[in-house]
Write a protein that holds these residues in place. Sequence first.
Motif, short mmCIF file in Angstrom:
data_model
loop_
_atom_site.label_atom_id
_atom_site.label_comp_id
_atom_site.label_asym_id
_atom_site.label_seq_id
_atom_site.Cartn_x
_atom_site.Cartn_y
_atom_site.Cartn_z
N GLU A 12 18.89 -16.37 48.68
CA GLU A 12 18.78 -16.88 50.04
C GLU A 12 19.02 -15.77 51.05
O GLU A 12 18.28 -15.63 52.04
CB GLU A 12 19.79 -18.01 50.26
N GLN A 13 20.03 -14.95 50.80
CA GLN A 13 20.32 -13.85 51.72
C GLN A 13 19.19 -12.82 51.72
O GLN A 13 18.84 -12.27 52.77
CB GLN A 13 21.63 -13.18 51.33
N SER A 14 18.60 -12.59 50.56
CA SER A 14 17.52 -11.60 50.46
C SER A 14 16.28 -12.05 51.22
O SER A 14 15.57 -11.24 51.83
CB SER A 14 17.16 -11.34 48.99
N VAL A 15 16.00 -13.37 51.19
CA VAL A 15 14.87 -13.89 51.96
C VAL A 15 15.10 -13.66 53.46
O VAL A 15 14.23 -13.15 54.17
CB VAL A 15 14.66 -15.40 51.68
N LEU A 16 16.29 -14.00 53.93
CA LEU A 16 16.60 -13.83 55.36
C LEU A 16 16.64 -12.35 55.73
O LEU A 16 16.14 -11.95 56.79
CB LEU A 16 17.94 -14.48 55.68
N ARG A 42 24.99 -21.94 56.45
CA ARG A 42 24.82 -20.79 57.35
C ARG A 42 23.40 -20.25 57.26
O ARG A 42 22.77 -19.91 58.28
CB ARG A 42 25.84 -19.69 57.00
N ASN A 43 22.88 -20.21 56.04
CA ASN A 43 21.51 -19.73 55.84
C ASN A 43 20.50 -20.71 56.42
O ASN A 43 19.46 -20.30 56.94
CB ASN A 43 21.25 -19.51 54.35
N GLN A 44 20.79 -22.01 56.32
CA GLN A 44 19.91 -23.01 56.93
C GLN A 44 19.78 -22.76 58.43
O GLN A 44 18.68 -22.77 58.99
CB GLN A 44 20.48 -24.42 56.70
N ARG A 45 20.93 -22.53 59.09
CA ARG A 45 20.93 -22.36 60.53
C ARG A 45 20.23 -21.06 60.95
O ARG A 45 19.51 -21.01 61.95
CB ARG A 45 22.36 -22.40 61.07
N ILE A 46 20.44 -20.00 60.17
CA ILE A 46 19.78 -18.72 60.48
C ILE A 46 18.27 -18.85 60.34
O ILE A 46 17.49 -18.39 61.20
CB ILE A 46 20.31 -17.59 59.58
N PHE A 47 17.81 -19.51 59.28
CA PHE A 47 16.37 -19.67 59.07
C PHE A 47 15.77 -20.53 60.19
O PHE A 47 14.67 -20.25 60.67
CB PHE A 47 16.08 -20.30 57.71
N ASN A 52 12.40 -20.81 65.09
CA ASN A 52 12.21 -21.08 66.52
C ASN A 52 11.70 -19.84 67.26
O ASN A 52 10.79 -19.92 68.09
CB ASN A 52 13.53 -21.54 67.14
N LEU A 53 12.31 -18.69 66.96
CA LEU A 53 11.89 -17.44 67.60
C LEU A 53 10.45 -17.09 67.24
O LEU A 53 9.66 -16.64 68.07
CB LEU A 53 12.83 -16.30 67.20
N PHE A 54 10.10 -17.30 65.98
CA PHE A 54 8.75 -17.01 65.52
C PHE A 54 7.73 -17.87 66.26
O PHE A 54 6.69 -17.38 66.70
CB PHE A 54 8.65 -17.24 64.01
N LEU A 55 8.03 -19.17 66.37
CA LEU A 55 7.10 -20.09 67.03
C LEU A 55 6.94 -19.76 68.51
O LEU A 55 5.89 -20.02 69.10
CB LEU A 55 7.58 -21.53 66.85
#
Length: 450
Positions: A12-16, A42-47, A52-55
């Motif tokens: 999960e951390q590597s994906v983020l 925490r990872n859910q909230r970061i993703f 949101n930023l991407f969109l």
Amino acid sequence: MSRTMPYSLEAEQSVLGSVFLSPAVMVSLMDKLNEDDFYDQRNQRIFYALKNLFLREEKMDYTTVSTELAQLGAMRDVGVSYLSEITDLVPTTTNLDAYVDIVKEYSLKRAMIKTASQIVEDGFNDKIRATEYIDDTEEKIFELIRRRKASEFVRINEVVNEVKEKAESRKNKGSLTGLSTGFGIMDQITSGLQPEELIILAARPSMGKSAFAMNLALNAAKHNKDQKAAVAVFSLEMSNEQLVGRMMASESRVENRKIKTGELTPKEWQFVDSAAESLGRLNVFFDDSSAISVQDIRSKCRKLKQESKLDFVVIDYLQLIKGDESKGGGVNRQEEVAKISRQLKQMARELKIPVMALSQLSRGVEKRDDKRPVLADLRESGSIEQDADIVLFLYRDEYYSHGKEDNGETELSFAKNRQGSVGNVLLFKFEKEYSRFLPITRREEDMGRD
């Protein structure tokens, strides 16, 4: 003893971390993952913040993500040190697909665990009937299977290669790519009954559609896979004995009336015995439940498919299939039939088999001078036409010519054929006493070719 749900914090951390390293990878991640696929909150909230930023087409770095998290009221839950740890992580984006697969794998396992727990819990609920419980359980499991097989875009070269491989595998098998109908001219038009197709056979009452469908069921079992093809027949109108009686008449060439009464000559008994032995070797399965839903049909077909005993399904007939009783009274029957036809098409695709459903035609046919059916005559739902890959109509002119002898000449017209030509009219002789159709010839008519 409490157990931790399966997940990989490192994956999960590597994906983020890959997103912070190369924000462009967010394009592909949006199609493959959502925040629920991450176990660590925490990872859910970061993703979610990254999405949101991407969109909004904004920059994605520590500052923008921390600002977005703060606006969402989630920065305190994530923590400055943890976000810094993710931002400073330097995984190689070359392995991103592997990280994503690990995250998805654990996400699916957790979903299965939750689903299984819910299934167990529902089992103790006295208000849920056993049949509803089984249907709901199957639906939950197959929903997970569909999620596992969720498709993504495929580049054309991959599909081209698949088409070529299939063409090469068939080059020595002639034009027949599906199940043989036992009628050569019909096979030429359809290339056989194809997997995933919904075929509608429609006619007014007493035209012989049940008899024709039983001829096709019998032929499919006899003419495919060295007589090992498996056919499931759901008869909501006639009993198993009536259907098999018709099949025996067709196979033995002994009148159905005589088989019913048992008034047979010694020679006819020999024919019946021979037919019974021949039919007994075939893989044809019957269900004559008079009140059955699509869920019931699908459940029974899944069981046969799991046992490798399903190649073709015949349902007689569509308008008798029970609707969804959970919605109570006042449900529009046209909407119900539309839903049923869609579900039958979905079943054909899911089980990768051809499904034939018989259908009644509206009485509007009787009011016209030319009583040959057209697509608008399909009873109760235009969506039947939309969902079907093939629509066949049976028509006997003598049926409407009162006082004129019925010679059994029957037209089978292709009103719709998604994978081939329409307008083909095949002529059959219907030997009613034997419940048997014999092909005569083929005629082309202008019915609006596609």
